[in-house]
Design a protein around this motif. Structure first.
Motif, short mmCIF file in Angstrom:
data_model
loop_
_atom_site.label_atom_id
_atom_site.label_comp_id
_atom_site.label_asym_id
_atom_site.label_seq_id
_atom_site.Cartn_x
_atom_site.Cartn_y
_atom_site.Cartn_z
N PRO A 33 2.30 -6.52 -9.65
CA PRO A 33 1.77 -7.48 -8.45
C PRO A 33 0.89 -8.31 -8.51
CG PRO A 33 2.49 -5.08 -7.83
CD PRO A 33 2.17 -5.13 -9.25
N SER A 34 -0.39 -8.00 -9.14
CA SER A 34 -1.58 -8.64 -9.12
C SER A 34 -1.54 -9.65 -10.44
CB SER A 34 -2.79 -8.03 -9.38
OG SER A 34 -2.73 -7.19 -10.45
N ILE A 35 -0.36 -9.96 -10.98
CA ILE A 35 -0.38 -10.84 -12.10
C ILE A 35 -0.64 -12.63 -11.43
CG2 ILE A 35 2.18 -11.67 -12.01
CD1 ILE A 35 2.09 -11.13 -15.21
N ASP A 36 -1.31 -13.26 -12.48
CA ASP A 36 -1.76 -14.55 -11.98
C ASP A 36 -0.53 -15.46 -12.88
OD1 ASP A 36 -2.71 -17.10 -11.39
OD2 ASP A 36 -4.27 -16.68 -12.79
N ILE A 37 0.27 -16.42 -12.09
CA ILE A 37 1.04 -17.16 -12.65
C ILE A 37 0.90 -18.64 -12.69
CG2 ILE A 37 3.49 -17.66 -12.52
CD1 ILE A 37 4.09 -15.04 -10.95
N VAL A 38 1.05 -19.10 -13.94
CA VAL A 38 1.00 -20.68 -14.11
C VAL A 38 2.07 -21.17 -14.35
CG1 VAL A 38 0.00 -22.37 -15.72
CG2 VAL A 38 -1.57 -20.34 -14.93
N TYR A 39 2.74 -22.07 -13.65
CA TYR A 39 3.96 -22.85 -13.82
C TYR A 39 4.08 -23.99 -14.37
CZ TYR A 39 8.83 -24.23 -12.81
OH TYR A 39 9.97 -24.98 -12.81
N ARG A 40 4.95 -24.63 -15.40
CA ARG A 40 5.10 -25.77 -15.90
C ARG A 40 6.36 -26.21 -16.10
NH1 ARG A 40 0.59 -29.25 -16.88
NH2 ARG A 40 -1.20 -28.05 -17.67
N ASP A 41 6.58 -27.16 -15.39
CA ASP A 41 8.11 -27.93 -15.45
C ASP A 41 7.95 -28.78 -16.38
OD1 ASP A 41 10.59 -29.06 -15.06
OD2 ASP A 41 10.53 -28.76 -12.86
N LEU A 42 8.61 -28.73 -17.76
CA LEU A 42 8.22 -29.79 -18.76
C LEU A 42 9.14 -30.77 -18.38
CD1 LEU A 42 8.13 -27.60 -21.71
CD2 LEU A 42 6.38 -28.36 -20.46
N ALA A 43 10.50 -30.76 -17.53
CA ALA A 43 11.22 -31.93 -17.25
C ALA A 43 10.59 -32.83 -16.41
CB ALA A 43 12.42 -31.34 -16.83
N SER A 44 9.94 -32.14 -15.45
CA SER A 44 9.24 -33.29 -14.26
C SER A 44 7.66 -33.74 -14.81
CB SER A 44 9.43 -32.74 -12.93
OG SER A 44 8.59 -31.46 -12.85
#
Length: 204
Positions: A33-44
């Motif tokens: 639950p405490s995980i830190d998420i980084v998101y990358r959308d390589l198409a946009s």
């Protein structure tokens, strides 16, 4: 704990790989639950393909090409995100027997001699990344390419990704696959259902 979530499909909301990668992330978030998420959308969030300017800059040449400094900076962000991540989740559709060009661009920015790997004096590859990273790949394919399929020889998709990560010393790779998606509604539904069952079984 940090998680790097990458999508590379150009299909937006119609993408199965995006749906499955999001479900994998949700499962991992429930487990941690405490995980830190980084998101990358390589198409946009697109970066350029490697050019002579990128390579020259890497070896200290002045940057004169317009926009290149910002593009190089984004590549540095990719490297930092990879190094920091404990878990990497990648939505990886098969396009023409391999990964999308968008995902290939990301790979070209993170497989960098002297940054993520190096060669010894005898030619041995040595990783420069922490080895204790877990990788989950949401693999989607229109046809079937698994071992035993008549199209198995055309598979340069999962094998390529596993090879890239193995080269970097990252061997803890779990593939969640939905293939045969173009075989009709029933086959598509069955493939997605099977993949979701595999996601529900993820325990760490």
């Amino acid at each position: 704990m940090k998680l790097l979530h990458i999508d590379s499909s150009v299909l937006g909301d119609d993408s199965v790989s995006r749906s499955l990668s999001a479900e994998i992330v949700a499962k991992l978030k429930a487990l941690h639950p405490s995980i830190d998420i980084v998101y990358r959308d390589l198409a946009s969030d697109v970066v350029d393909h490697l050019s002579i300017g990128h390579i020259a800059a890497r070896y200290g040449a002045p940057v004169e090409e317009k926009g290149l400094l910002g593009d190089i900076a984004k590549g540095e962000e990719y490297l930092a995100e990879l190094a920091d991540a404990d878990i990497i989740v990648i939505g990886a559709p098969m396009y023409n027997f391999s990964v999308s060009s968008q995902l290939k661009v990301w790979i070209d920015r993170i497989v960098v001699a002297g940054r993520t790997f190096k060669y010894s004096e005898t030619g041995e590859v040595q990783t420069l990344l922490p080895a204790a990273k877990k990788i989950f790949i949401a693999s989607t394919r229109g046809s079937a390419y698994a071992s035993g399929s008549p199209y198995a020889a055309f598979e340069h998709h999962e094998s390529y990704l596993k090879g890239v990560f193995a080269f970097l010393g990252l061997h803890d790779v779990t593939i969640v696959r939905a293939e045969g998606l173009a075989y009709g509604p029933d086959a598509r539904s069955a493939a997605i259902s099977q993949a979701r069952g595999e996601i529900s079984a993820i325990s760490a």
